[in-house]
Design an enzyme around this catalytic site. Structure first.
Site, PDB file in Angstrom:
ATOM      1  N   LEU A  61      -4.907  -2.236  -4.619  1.00 22.08           N
ATOM      2  CA  LEU A  61      -6.004  -2.246  -5.597  1.00 22.08           C
ATOM      3  C   LEU A  61      -7.262  -1.662  -4.959  1.00 22.08           C
ATOM      4  O   LEU A  61      -7.591  -1.966  -3.818  1.00 22.08           O
ATOM      5  CB  LEU A  61      -6.291  -3.665  -6.074  1.00 22.08           C
ATOM      6  CG  LEU A  61      -5.205  -4.384  -6.848  1.00 22.08           C
ATOM      7  CD1 LEU A  61      -5.784  -5.594  -7.570  1.00 22.08           C
ATOM      8  CD2 LEU A  61      -4.540  -3.471  -7.863  1.00 22.08           C
ATOM      9  N   SER A  62      -7.941  -0.830  -5.719  1.00 23.63           N
ATOM     10  CA  SER A  62      -9.178  -0.217  -5.244  1.00 23.63           C
ATOM     11  C   SER A  62      -9.986   0.194  -6.470  1.00 23.63           C
ATOM     12  O   SER A  62      -9.416   0.642  -7.472  1.00 23.63           O
ATOM     13  CB  SER A  62      -8.852   1.032  -4.424  1.00 23.63           C
ATOM     14  OG  SER A  62      -9.999   1.842  -4.286  1.00 23.63           O
ATOM     15  N   HIS A 110     -10.894  -8.259  -5.247  1.00 18.98           N
ATOM     16  CA  HIS A 110     -12.139  -9.015  -5.054  1.00 18.98           C
ATOM     17  C   HIS A 110     -11.950 -10.467  -5.511  1.00 18.98           C
ATOM     18  O   HIS A 110     -12.398 -11.401  -4.854  1.00 18.98           O
ATOM     19  CB  HIS A 110     -13.278  -8.415  -5.898  1.00 18.98           C
ATOM     20  CG  HIS A 110     -13.632  -7.009  -5.561  1.00 18.98           C
ATOM     21  ND1 HIS A 110     -13.356  -5.948  -6.397  1.00 18.98           N
ATOM     22  CD2 HIS A 110     -14.265  -6.487  -4.486  1.00 18.98           C
ATOM     23  CE1 HIS A 110     -13.801  -4.834  -5.860  1.00 18.98           C
ATOM     24  NE2 HIS A 110     -14.356  -5.117  -4.702  1.00 18.98           N
ATOM     25  N   GLN A 144      -8.111  -6.851   3.748  1.00 26.70           N
ATOM     26  CA  GLN A 144      -7.447  -6.064   4.791  1.00 26.70           C
ATOM     27  C   GLN A 144      -7.210  -4.618   4.364  1.00 26.70           C
ATOM     28  O   GLN A 144      -6.932  -3.766   5.191  1.00 26.70           O
ATOM     29  CB  GLN A 144      -6.111  -6.709   5.158  1.00 26.70           C
ATOM     30  CG  GLN A 144      -5.511  -6.055   6.383  1.00 26.70           C
ATOM     31  CD  GLN A 144      -4.215  -6.670   6.794  1.00 26.70           C
ATOM     32  OE1 GLN A 144      -4.151  -7.876   6.965  1.00 26.70           O
ATOM     33  NE2 GLN A 144      -3.185  -5.855   6.929  1.00 26.70           N
ATOM     34  N   LYS A 145      -7.340  -4.355   3.072  1.00 28.77           N
ATOM     35  CA  LYS A 145      -7.188  -2.989   2.582  1.00 28.77           C
ATOM     36  C   LYS A 145      -8.107  -2.036   3.363  1.00 28.77           C
ATOM     37  O   LYS A 145      -7.733  -0.924   3.696  1.00 28.77           O
ATOM     38  CB  LYS A 145      -7.494  -3.005   1.081  1.00 28.77           C
ATOM     39  CG  LYS A 145      -8.081  -1.793   0.497  1.00 28.77           C
ATOM     40  CD  LYS A 145      -7.102  -0.792   0.019  1.00 28.77           C
ATOM     41  CE  LYS A 145      -7.792   0.331  -0.702  1.00 28.77           C
ATOM     42  NZ  LYS A 145      -9.200   0.467  -0.430  1.00 28.77           N
ATOM     43  N   GLY A 177     -19.138  -4.000  -6.427  1.00 27.19           N
ATOM     44  CA  GLY A 177     -18.919  -4.119  -7.860  1.00 27.19           C
ATOM     45  C   GLY A 177     -17.636  -3.460  -8.332  1.00 27.19           C
ATOM     46  O   GLY A 177     -16.758  -3.143  -7.545  1.00 27.19           O
TER      47      GLY A 177
END
Ligand code: PAF
Length: 282
Positions: A184-185, A37, A148-149, A31
Protein backbone atom coordinates in the site's frame (compact mmCIF):
# COMPACT_ATOMS: atom_id res chain seq x y z
CA UNK A 1 -10.54 14.70 18.19
CA UNK A 2 -8.61 17.96 18.47
CA UNK A 3 -7.22 19.54 15.32
CA UNK A 4 -4.23 21.80 15.91
CA UNK A 5 -2.51 23.82 13.21
CA UNK A 6 -0.07 25.95 15.13
CA UNK A 7 3.23 24.34 16.27
CA UNK A 8 3.38 26.39 19.50
CA UNK A 9 -0.19 25.42 20.39
CA UNK A 10 0.62 21.76 19.72
CA UNK A 11 3.69 21.97 21.95
CA UNK A 12 1.66 23.53 24.76
CA UNK A 13 -1.04 20.86 24.46
CA UNK A 14 1.35 17.91 24.56
CA UNK A 15 3.40 19.49 27.36
CA UNK A 16 0.21 19.74 29.41
CA UNK A 17 -0.68 16.10 28.62
CA UNK A 18 2.82 14.94 29.58
CA UNK A 19 2.59 16.90 32.81
CA UNK A 20 -0.60 14.95 33.59
CA UNK A 21 1.41 11.75 33.08
CA UNK A 22 -0.03 10.75 29.68
CA UNK A 23 2.13 8.72 27.32
CA UNK A 24 1.96 9.87 23.73
CA UNK A 25 2.10 7.67 20.63
CA UNK A 26 2.74 9.50 17.37
CA UNK A 27 2.25 8.61 13.71
CA UNK A 28 3.70 11.19 11.30
CA UNK A 29 2.07 11.08 7.84
CA UNK A 30 1.83 13.03 4.63
CA UNK A 31 -1.89 12.33 4.46
CA UNK A 32 -3.94 10.50 1.81
CA UNK A 33 -4.35 7.86 4.48
CA UNK A 34 -4.66 4.20 3.57
CA UNK A 35 -4.81 0.90 5.47
CA UNK A 36 -1.02 1.04 5.98
CA UNK A 37 -1.36 4.26 7.98
CA UNK A 38 -4.48 3.00 9.73
CA UNK A 39 -2.62 -0.11 10.88
CA UNK A 40 -0.01 2.18 12.46
CA UNK A 41 -2.81 4.21 14.08
CA UNK A 42 -4.44 1.07 15.51
CA UNK A 43 -1.24 -0.27 17.04
CA UNK A 44 -0.31 3.16 18.41
CA UNK A 45 -3.87 3.51 19.74
CA UNK A 46 -3.58 0.20 21.65
CA UNK A 47 -0.13 0.98 23.05
CA UNK A 48 -0.56 4.62 24.16
CA UNK A 49 -3.22 6.54 26.11
CA UNK A 50 -2.81 9.50 23.75
CA UNK A 51 -2.58 9.09 19.97
CA UNK A 52 -1.26 12.02 17.96
CA UNK A 53 -1.05 12.06 14.17
CA UNK A 54 0.44 14.67 11.87
CA UNK A 55 -0.60 15.39 8.30
CA UNK A 56 2.00 17.43 6.47
CA UNK A 57 3.17 17.09 2.87
CA UNK A 58 6.77 17.98 3.55
CA UNK A 59 8.19 19.97 0.62
CA UNK A 60 11.85 19.52 1.61
CA UNK A 61 11.77 15.76 1.04
CA UNK A 62 10.62 15.99 -2.58
CA UNK A 63 13.55 16.00 -4.96
CA UNK A 64 11.30 16.74 -7.92
CA UNK A 65 8.72 19.55 -7.99
CA UNK A 66 6.46 17.38 -10.17
CA UNK A 67 6.34 14.66 -7.52
CA UNK A 68 5.27 17.24 -4.92
CA UNK A 69 2.61 18.61 -7.27
CA UNK A 70 1.13 15.18 -8.05
CA UNK A 71 1.22 14.01 -4.42
CA UNK A 72 -2.42 13.14 -3.65
CA UNK A 73 -4.31 15.10 -1.00
CA UNK A 74 -7.66 14.37 0.70
CA UNK A 75 -7.78 16.22 4.00
CA UNK A 76 -11.50 15.75 4.59
CA UNK A 77 -11.25 11.99 4.02
CA UNK A 78 -8.13 11.81 6.21
CA UNK A 79 -9.84 13.57 9.11
CA UNK A 80 -12.84 11.22 8.89
CA UNK A 81 -10.49 8.20 8.97
CA UNK A 82 -8.47 9.61 11.87
CA UNK A 83 -11.65 10.28 13.83
CA UNK A 84 -12.92 6.74 13.16
CA UNK A 85 -9.62 5.30 14.49
CA UNK A 86 -9.93 7.25 17.72
CA UNK A 87 -7.05 9.66 17.11
CA UNK A 88 -6.86 12.25 19.92
CA UNK A 89 -4.77 14.98 18.32
CA UNK A 90 -4.26 15.80 14.65
CA UNK A 91 -1.47 18.22 13.88
CA UNK A 92 -1.88 19.88 10.45
CA UNK A 93 0.71 22.62 10.19
CA UNK A 94 1.00 25.02 7.32
CA UNK A 95 4.21 24.98 5.29
CA UNK A 96 5.12 28.45 6.49
CA UNK A 97 4.86 27.51 10.14
CA UNK A 98 7.25 24.56 9.71
CA UNK A 99 9.61 26.40 7.36
CA UNK A 100 9.17 30.12 8.09
CA UNK A 101 10.93 32.78 6.05
CA UNK A 102 14.68 32.46 6.59
CA UNK A 103 14.52 28.85 7.79
CA UNK A 104 18.08 27.45 7.72
CA UNK A 105 18.50 24.38 9.93
CA UNK A 106 18.66 20.89 8.41
CA UNK A 107 19.43 17.46 9.80
CA UNK A 108 21.80 15.15 7.90
CA UNK A 109 22.10 11.48 8.84
CA UNK A 110 25.33 10.17 7.35
CA UNK A 111 26.04 6.66 6.10
CA UNK A 112 22.58 5.10 5.94
CA UNK A 113 21.39 7.86 3.59
CA UNK A 114 24.16 7.39 1.05
CA UNK A 115 22.75 4.64 -1.13
CA UNK A 116 19.41 3.60 -2.69
CA UNK A 117 16.75 6.27 -2.12
CA UNK A 118 19.52 8.65 -1.03
CA UNK A 119 21.27 8.21 -4.36
CA UNK A 120 18.18 8.36 -6.57
CA UNK A 121 16.46 11.16 -4.65
CA UNK A 122 19.17 13.64 -3.69
CA UNK A 123 18.22 15.62 -0.59
CA UNK A 124 15.23 13.38 0.17
CA UNK A 125 16.50 12.04 3.49
CA UNK A 126 17.79 15.44 4.57
CA UNK A 127 14.19 16.62 4.20
CA UNK A 128 12.78 13.56 5.98
CA UNK A 129 15.27 13.75 8.87
CA UNK A 130 14.67 17.48 9.27
CA UNK A 131 10.88 17.28 9.34
CA UNK A 132 10.83 14.19 11.57
CA UNK A 133 13.20 15.89 14.03
CA UNK A 134 11.00 19.00 14.01
CA UNK A 135 7.82 16.96 14.44
CA UNK A 136 9.40 15.09 17.36
CA UNK A 137 10.30 18.40 19.01
CA UNK A 138 6.76 19.71 18.50
CA UNK A 139 4.74 16.57 19.31
CA UNK A 140 7.09 15.25 22.06
CA UNK A 141 6.03 11.60 21.65
CA UNK A 142 7.15 8.70 23.81
CA UNK A 143 6.78 6.34 20.86
CA UNK A 144 6.68 6.99 17.11
CA UNK A 145 5.40 4.54 14.52
CA UNK A 146 6.70 3.96 11.00
CA UNK A 147 5.96 1.39 8.27
CA UNK A 148 8.56 -1.06 7.08
CA UNK A 149 7.51 -0.27 3.52
CA UNK A 150 9.94 2.67 3.76
CA UNK A 151 12.69 0.43 5.09
CA UNK A 152 15.57 2.85 4.62
CA UNK A 153 13.57 5.71 6.12
CA UNK A 154 12.73 3.63 9.20
CA UNK A 155 16.41 2.78 9.74
CA UNK A 156 17.40 6.41 9.31
CA UNK A 157 14.81 7.61 11.83
CA UNK A 158 16.09 4.99 14.28
CA UNK A 159 19.63 6.30 13.80
CA UNK A 160 18.49 9.91 14.13
CA UNK A 161 16.82 9.33 17.48
CA UNK A 162 19.82 7.34 18.71
CA UNK A 163 22.45 9.83 17.54
CA UNK A 164 20.59 12.84 18.93
CA UNK A 165 19.73 11.08 22.22
CA UNK A 166 16.02 11.61 21.66
CA UNK A 167 14.09 9.76 24.29
CA UNK A 168 11.66 8.29 21.75
CA UNK A 169 11.02 4.64 20.95
CA UNK A 170 10.80 4.08 17.20
CA UNK A 171 8.36 1.27 16.39
CA UNK A 172 8.47 -0.23 12.88
CA UNK A 173 5.46 -2.24 11.72
CA UNK A 174 5.22 -4.68 8.78
CA UNK A 175 4.23 -3.51 5.31
CA UNK A 176 0.50 -3.75 4.59
CA UNK A 177 -0.25 -5.23 1.17
CA UNK A 178 -3.17 -5.53 -1.20
CA UNK A 179 -4.44 -9.12 -1.58
CA UNK A 180 -2.32 -9.40 -4.76
CA UNK A 181 0.85 -8.38 -2.89
CA UNK A 182 1.21 -4.74 -3.95
CA UNK A 183 2.48 -2.71 -1.00
CA UNK A 184 0.00 0.00 0.00
CA UNK A 185 1.23 3.46 -0.90
CA UNK A 186 -0.44 6.82 -1.43
CA UNK A 187 1.34 6.86 -4.78
CA UNK A 188 -0.53 3.79 -6.07
CA UNK A 189 -3.39 6.05 -7.22
CA UNK A 190 -1.03 7.45 -9.84
CA UNK A 191 -0.71 4.05 -11.56
CA UNK A 192 -2.64 3.54 -14.79
CA UNK A 193 -5.02 0.53 -14.73
CA UNK A 194 -2.49 -1.47 -16.78
CA UNK A 195 0.38 -0.50 -14.47
CA UNK A 196 -1.74 -1.42 -11.46
CA UNK A 197 -2.22 -4.85 -13.01
CA UNK A 198 1.55 -5.22 -13.45
CA UNK A 199 2.62 -3.76 -10.09
CA UNK A 200 2.25 -6.96 -7.96
CA UNK A 201 5.22 -8.24 -9.96
CA UNK A 202 7.47 -6.23 -7.63
CA UNK A 203 6.47 -8.26 -4.60
CA UNK A 204 6.58 -11.46 -6.64
CA UNK A 205 10.19 -10.66 -7.56
CA UNK A 206 11.06 -10.06 -3.89
CA UNK A 207 9.38 -13.34 -2.88
CA UNK A 208 11.18 -15.19 -5.67
CA UNK A 209 14.49 -13.84 -4.32
CA UNK A 210 13.59 -14.92 -0.78
CA UNK A 211 12.61 -18.40 -2.00
CA UNK A 212 15.89 -18.76 -3.88
CA UNK A 213 17.83 -17.83 -0.74
CA UNK A 214 15.80 -20.34 1.26
CA UNK A 215 16.67 -22.97 -1.35
CA UNK A 216 20.38 -22.25 -0.83
CA UNK A 217 21.24 -19.61 -3.44
CA UNK A 218 23.85 -17.22 -2.02
CA UNK A 219 25.08 -15.48 -5.15
CA UNK A 220 23.88 -11.86 -4.99
CA UNK A 221 24.56 -11.34 -8.70
CA UNK A 222 22.31 -14.24 -9.72
CA UNK A 223 19.58 -13.21 -7.27
CA UNK A 224 19.53 -9.57 -8.34
CA UNK A 225 19.63 -10.55 -12.00
CA UNK A 226 16.66 -12.92 -11.54
CA UNK A 227 14.60 -10.30 -9.72
CA UNK A 228 15.42 -7.63 -12.30
CA UNK A 229 14.43 -9.99 -15.10
CA UNK A 230 11.06 -10.74 -13.50
CA UNK A 231 10.31 -7.01 -13.22
CA UNK A 232 11.55 -6.20 -16.71
CA UNK A 233 9.58 -9.03 -18.30
CA UNK A 234 6.42 -8.48 -16.25
CA UNK A 235 6.08 -4.70 -16.18
CA UNK A 236 6.61 -1.55 -18.22
CA UNK A 237 8.47 0.05 -15.28
CA UNK A 238 12.04 1.32 -15.37
CA UNK A 239 14.16 -0.06 -12.57
CA UNK A 240 16.10 2.40 -10.41
CA UNK A 241 17.65 -0.34 -8.27
CA UNK A 242 17.24 -3.89 -7.05
CA UNK A 243 19.64 -4.76 -4.25
CA UNK A 244 20.40 -7.25 -1.52
CA UNK A 245 21.81 -5.54 1.52
CA UNK A 246 22.81 -5.90 5.11
CA UNK A 247 19.59 -5.08 7.03
CA UNK A 248 21.43 -2.82 9.52
CA UNK A 249 24.01 -0.96 7.44
CA UNK A 250 22.14 -1.15 4.09
CA UNK A 251 25.46 -1.86 2.40
CA UNK A 252 25.19 -4.30 -0.53
CA UNK A 253 26.04 -7.92 0.28
CA UNK A 254 28.49 -9.95 -1.75
CA UNK A 255 26.87 -13.19 -0.64
CA UNK A 256 23.51 -13.80 1.00
CA UNK A 257 24.54 -16.17 3.78
CA UNK A 258 22.95 -14.39 6.75
CA UNK A 259 20.29 -11.77 7.43
CA UNK A 260 19.52 -9.62 4.38
CA UNK A 261 16.99 -7.21 3.03
CA UNK A 262 16.00 -7.02 -0.62
CA UNK A 263 15.27 -3.43 -1.66
CA UNK A 264 13.86 -2.16 -4.93
CA UNK A 265 12.60 0.99 -6.59
CA UNK A 266 10.96 1.33 -10.00
CA UNK A 267 9.40 4.08 -12.02
CA UNK A 268 6.06 3.68 -13.77
CA UNK A 269 4.76 6.51 -15.97
CA UNK A 270 3.48 8.71 -13.11
CA UNK A 271 4.37 6.78 -9.98
CA UNK A 272 7.69 5.77 -8.47
CA UNK A 273 7.25 2.73 -6.23
CA UNK A 274 9.55 1.20 -3.63
CA UNK A 275 9.26 -2.11 -1.83
CA UNK A 276 11.39 -4.45 0.24
CA UNK A 277 11.46 -7.82 1.93
CA UNK A 278 13.55 -8.95 4.87
CA UNK A 279 15.14 -12.29 4.08
CA UNK A 280 16.29 -14.74 6.75
CA UNK A 281 15.84 -14.18 10.44
CA UNK A 282 16.43 -10.62 11.38
O1 PAF B 1 6.74 8.36 5.40
C1 PAF B 1 6.21 9.47 5.29
O2 PAF B 1 5.01 9.61 5.06
C2 PAF B 1 7.08 10.72 5.44
O3 PAF B 1 8.35 10.51 4.93
C3 PAF B 1 7.14 11.25 6.87
C4 PAF B 1 7.80 10.25 7.82
C5 PAF B 1 5.73 11.56 7.38
C6 PAF B 1 7.96 12.54 6.92
O4 PAF B 1 7.40 13.52 6.11
Amino acid sequence: MEIIRDPRQMQERVTELRRQGARIGFVPTMGYLHEGHLTLFRTARRENPILAVSIFVNPTQFDRQEDLETYPVNLEGDLAKAEAEGVDLVFIPEQKSIYPQGYGTFVEVEGLTRRWEGEYRPGHFRGVATVVAKLFVIVKPHRAYFGQKDYQQARIVGRLTRDLDMDIEVVVLPTVREPDGLALSSRNVNLTPEERRQAPRLYQALCWGADQVKAGEEDTGALVEGMRRMIQEGTSATIDYVALCDPDTLEPLEKVNGPAVALLAVRFSRARLIDNLVIGNH
